[in-house]
Design an enzyme around this catalytic site. Structure first.
Site, mmCIF file in Angstrom:
data_model
loop_
_atom_site.group_PDB
_atom_site.id
_atom_site.type_symbol
_atom_site.label_atom_id
_atom_site.label_comp_id
_atom_site.label_asym_id
_atom_site.label_seq_id
_atom_site.Cartn_x
_atom_site.Cartn_y
_atom_site.Cartn_z
ATOM 1 N N GLU A 186 2.696 27.093 -15.258
ATOM 2 C CA GLU A 186 3.481 28.235 -15.747
ATOM 3 C C GLU A 186 4.574 28.571 -14.732
ATOM 4 O OE1 GLU A 186 0.798 31.458 -16.679
ATOM 5 O OE2 GLU A 186 -0.417 30.182 -17.947
ATOM 6 N N HIS B 68 2.396 34.020 -21.457
ATOM 7 C CA HIS B 68 1.328 34.700 -20.696
ATOM 8 C C HIS B 68 1.493 36.230 -20.739
ATOM 9 C CE1 HIS B 68 -1.684 34.200 -17.157
ATOM 10 N NE2 HIS B 68 -1.914 35.306 -17.836
ATOM 11 N N ARG C 290 -7.086 30.639 -19.195
ATOM 12 C CA ARG C 290 -6.205 30.010 -18.221
ATOM 13 C C ARG C 290 -5.848 28.621 -18.739
ATOM 14 N NH1 ARG C 290 -5.364 34.369 -16.493
ATOM 15 N NH2 ARG C 290 -5.780 35.186 -14.416
HETATM 16 C C1 8YV Z 1 -1.469 38.479 -15.921
HETATM 17 C C2 8YV Z 1 -3.924 37.959 -16.330
HETATM 18 O O1 8YV Z 1 -1.436 37.170 -15.628
HETATM 19 O O2 8YV Z 1 -5.216 39.753 -15.558
HETATM 20 C C3 8YV Z 1 -5.116 38.533 -15.651
HETATM 21 O O3 8YV Z 1 -5.980 37.780 -15.208
HETATM 22 O O4 8YV Z 1 -3.898 36.826 -16.631
HETATM 23 C C4 8YV Z 1 -2.739 38.832 -16.682
HETATM 24 O O5 8YV Z 1 -3.014 40.117 -16.761
HETATM 25 C C5 8YV Z 1 -1.110 39.079 -14.653
HETATM 26 O O6 8YV Z 1 -2.054 38.857 -13.684
HETATM 27 C C6 8YV Z 1 -0.489 40.407 -14.664
HETATM 28 O O7 8YV Z 1 -0.079 40.889 -13.445
#
Ligand code: 8YV
Length: 324
Positions: free
Chosen positions: A266, A284, A237
């Site tokens: 972001e 991301h 993150r």
């Molecule tokens: C995507 C992620 O940000 O799973 C996570 O924690 O960071 C990524 O897979 C996202 O949540 C996809 O929907």
């Protein structure tokens, strides 16, 4: 009567169709006006929420009086105020396991791209700069045989370590809250304190969840502890790294480069990182393959459906709120 499911981010038509078999499904749509307003209006009717990438806590959920479950299409759950969920008895689910290998692939891609300057030299070639073989100033760094430091040896960290050790003959160091005897045996991984790992690793790969403890885990001091030839890879993150300090370190040559998939804010717009050829910046995409996003969607739907049927969901983050 059917229970109501409300999406809090874009979900695919296939997901909507699957959910409609059992639930009334509301997906706020920009075609019908303000999305936030549509969400707020539907919230008091929602028994379940599904989506990702949006903070949800006391303020956002006060009107959700019927809410039983929030199903996140993500493994990370730093966006959710878990204490508040517990207070309200709201279940929270996530999608672990199904994204481990794809996210590790991306982590390793960032190691390769930053060391071998893939994005930078691709842009250079396309700009018509290739007139003769490239000068030493544009040479990259080796990956094979170099030391890989994993900060946060969870499932994704271990999958990256396997790629490095088995595929690229890299010695593995790791730091974190606990020793992993199985990985020490399997990959000859060595446990280090964070400062030791930073000082020894050629690639420092951040794979920790975001929490109060890991916010700005890597700042100016930690960047100074790294080798000037080393690379920082962040697929966890954004706030795990003090981004201003990182930009300064990349400019000053405190470290050689960075491979980034996540940022403090972001989407990333207009960042000084865009001016730095030694920073690889991705939007991301750790889990963003067709297959993995579909698997995540299915897992999130399964979790939501179980919870709304009164069954215990497979990936319950806060089991203390579950009442059989
Ligand atoms: C995507 C992620 O940000 O799973 C996570 O924690 O960071 C990524 O897979 C996202 O949540 C996809 O929907």
């Amino acid at each position: 009567m059917k229970k109501t499911v409300l999406a809090f981010s874009r979900i695919t038509p296939a997901m909507v169709e699957q959910l409609q078999g059992e639930f009334e499904v509301i997906v706020p749509d920009p075609k019908h006006g303000d999305v936030a307003q549509q969400f707020d209006e539907a919230l008091p009717r929602a028994h379940g929420l599904i989506g990702a990438g949006r903070p949800l806590g006391r303020e956002q959920l006060a009107a959700a009086t019927q809410l039983q479950v929030v199903s996140s299409v993500s493994v990370g759950y730093d966006n959710y105020a878990v204490d508040y969920f517990n207070e309200r008895g709201i279940m929270l689910t996530n999608t672990p396991d199904v994204l481990t290998e794809s996210t590790a692939d991306l982590g390793f891609s960032l190691i390769m791209s930053s060391a071998r300057r893939i994005a930078e030299l691709d842009a250079w070639t396309k700009a018509g700069q290739w007139k003769a073989s490239i000068p030493p100033a544009l040479f990259g760094s080796d990956v094979h045989g170099k030391t890989l430091g994993i900060v946060g040896m969870g499932n994704i960290g271990a999958a990256i370590a396997r790629r490095g050790h088995l595929g690229f003959n890299m010695p593995i160091l790791y730091s974190g809250n606990s020793r992993k005897a199985d990985l020490e045996a399997e990959l000859d991984a060595r446990f280090r304190s964070l400062p030791e790992l930073l000082a020894e690793a050629d690639f420092v790969c951040l794979v920790v969840p975001l929490s109060e403890k890991t916010k700005h885990l890597i700042g100016a001091e930690q960047l100074r502890q790294m080798k000037p030839s080393a690379f920082l890879i962040n697929i966890s993150r954004g706030p795990v790294v003090d981004e201003a300090a990182l930009i300064e370190a990349l400019r000053a040559g405190t470290i050689r480069g960075a491979g980034l998939d996540v940022y403090e804010k972001e989407p990333l717009a207009d960042s000084p990182l865009f001016q730095l050829p030694n920073a690889v910046t991705l939007p991301h995409i750790g889990s963003a393959t067709t297959q993995t996003r579909e698997a995540m969607a299915n897992r999130a739907i399964q979790n939501l459906t179980s919870a709304l049927r009164g069954e215990r969901p497979q990936d319950l983050v806060n089991p203390q709120v579950y009442k059989a």
